[in-house]
Design a protein around this motif. Structure first.
Motif, short mmCIF file in Angstrom:
data_model
loop_
_atom_site.label_atom_id
_atom_site.label_comp_id
_atom_site.label_asym_id
_atom_site.label_seq_id
_atom_site.Cartn_x
_atom_site.Cartn_y
_atom_site.Cartn_z
N ILE A 56 0.87 -1.18 0.00
CA ILE A 56 0.00 0.00 0.00
C ILE A 56 0.90 1.23 0.00
O ILE A 56 1.71 1.41 0.92
CB ILE A 56 -0.93 0.03 1.22
N ALA A 57 0.78 2.06 -1.02
CA ALA A 57 1.66 3.23 -1.15
C ALA A 57 0.84 4.49 -1.33
O ALA A 57 -0.14 4.52 -2.08
CB ALA A 57 2.60 3.05 -2.35
N VAL A 84 1.19 -7.05 4.69
CA VAL A 84 1.18 -5.80 3.93
C VAL A 84 2.48 -5.03 4.17
O VAL A 84 3.08 -5.11 5.25
CB VAL A 84 -0.04 -4.93 4.31
N ILE A 85 2.89 -4.31 3.14
CA ILE A 85 4.05 -3.42 3.22
C ILE A 85 3.54 -2.00 3.00
O ILE A 85 3.33 -1.58 1.86
CB ILE A 85 5.10 -3.78 2.14
N GLU A 101 0.67 6.27 10.65
CA GLU A 101 -0.75 6.36 10.31
C GLU A 101 -1.14 5.32 9.28
O GLU A 101 -2.19 4.66 9.41
CB GLU A 101 -1.07 7.76 9.79
N LEU A 102 -0.31 5.13 8.26
CA LEU A 102 -0.64 4.16 7.22
C LEU A 102 -0.58 2.73 7.76
O LEU A 102 -1.43 1.89 7.41
CB LEU A 102 0.32 4.32 6.03
N CYS A 103 0.38 2.46 8.63
CA CYS A 103 0.45 1.13 9.25
C CYS A 103 -0.78 0.88 10.11
O CYS A 103 -1.38 -0.20 10.06
CB CYS A 103 1.72 1.02 10.10
N ASP A 104 -1.18 1.88 10.89
CA ASP A 104 -2.36 1.73 11.74
C ASP A 104 -3.62 1.51 10.91
O ASP A 104 -4.49 0.71 11.27
CB ASP A 104 -2.52 2.97 12.62
N VAL A 112 -1.68 -7.28 8.19
CA VAL A 112 -0.58 -7.41 9.14
C VAL A 112 0.67 -6.80 8.52
O VAL A 112 1.25 -7.37 7.58
CB VAL A 112 -0.31 -8.88 9.50
N PRO A 113 1.13 -5.63 9.00
CA PRO A 113 2.35 -5.03 8.46
C PRO A 113 3.57 -5.91 8.74
O PRO A 113 3.81 -6.30 9.90
CB PRO A 113 2.46 -3.69 9.20
#
Length: 262
Positions: A56-57, A84-85, A101-104, A112-113
């Motif tokens: 996810i970018a 996920v990355i 924020e993006l990880c959360d 799961v990051p």
């Protein structure tokens, strides 16, 4: 644990996020790839991702994930704890709380990051006479992104399931940085240069631009100041004047390098 299918999700008005996502994907070396480009329109309904390794970018605006990106990324969900990355692209100033924020957000949506990265992209406000991270991501950035993908593969090969990995720690605070109110403003068009090809209409991620009897019009209430129309106009007819360009050029021209969390 190996993944033959990867899923790219990105919001990328000026293509920087997409370039890094693709470079990481190449490093992952999966046989199959699915792409979800949410730059121009949100999904009509929620999309479920099962067990694909996902990237996810999204770009950073003011130390946070771009609000429009957040809105569109919320339409994705994983019901099987897909790895996920999360990746953010920032314009050489700072990404502050954006990666956290993006990880959360990814965790909230069931992912799961397993790794994360903050890369540099040419700033939306960069101009030829006042460049800010001009040309980034460059070849060095893309090589780092490719190698990052390889490192993620090596990490995942050591475990049988993502639940066996310790929680990923990234930089950033929570509560997140509070952004000030945005001043309604939009790029303007030089009517002497504009051919009314309407390419700017096509590349605007929020449909803020329209052709009127007076020429090309940008609605300041809809514009997110990504400056895709400025950078993509084939005639160079679009400009966005802001004092922040000079400030950023003066204070944030020194090269910064990607930060990776594996």
């Amino acid at each position: 644990m190996r993944y033959n299918h990867i899923h790219l999700i990105y919001f990328s008005p000026t293509h920087t996020s997409a370039k890094i996502a693709y470079a990481i994907a190449e490093g992952l070396g999966a046989a199959l790839m699915t792409e979800s480009d949410v730059t121009y329109d949100p999904l009509e309904m929620e999309e479920t991702i099962n067990d694909e390794l996902t990237i996810i970018a999204a770009p950073v605006y003011g130390g946070r994930v771009a609000e429009t990106a957040v809105e569109r990324l919320r339409m994705f969900r994983s019901t099987h704890h897909a790895p996920v990355i999360p990746v953010v692209l920032y314009g050489n100033r700072d990404y502050e709380d954006a990666l956290r924020e993006l990880c959360d957000l990814a965790v909230e949506r069931g992912f799961v990051p397993v790794a994360a990265g903050a890369f540099i992209g040419e700033h939306s406000y960069s101009r030829k006479e006042m460049p800010i991270a001009e040309g980034r991501p460059d070849e060095t950035d893309l090589r780092i992104a490719h190698e990052f993908g390889r490192q993620v593969v090596a990490k995942l090969a050591k475990v049988s399931c993502v639940e066996n990995l310790p929680p990923l720690e990234v930089k950033g605070d929570c509560p997140y940085r509070v952004k000030g109110p945005s001043t309604p403003q939009a790029p303007v068009t030089d009517s002497l240069l504009c051919t009314q090809c309407e390419y700017c209409v096509d590349v605007c991620p929020t449909h803020a631009i329209s052709l009127t009897d007076d020429g090309m019009y940008s609605d300041p209430a809809l514009c997110i100041k990504c400056c895709a129309c400025v950078k993509e106009c084939p005639e160079g007819a679009r400009t966005f004047d802001t004092p922040y360009t000079a400030m950023l050029h003066a204070n944030f021209s020194a090269r910064r390098e990607p930060e990776l969390f594996i």
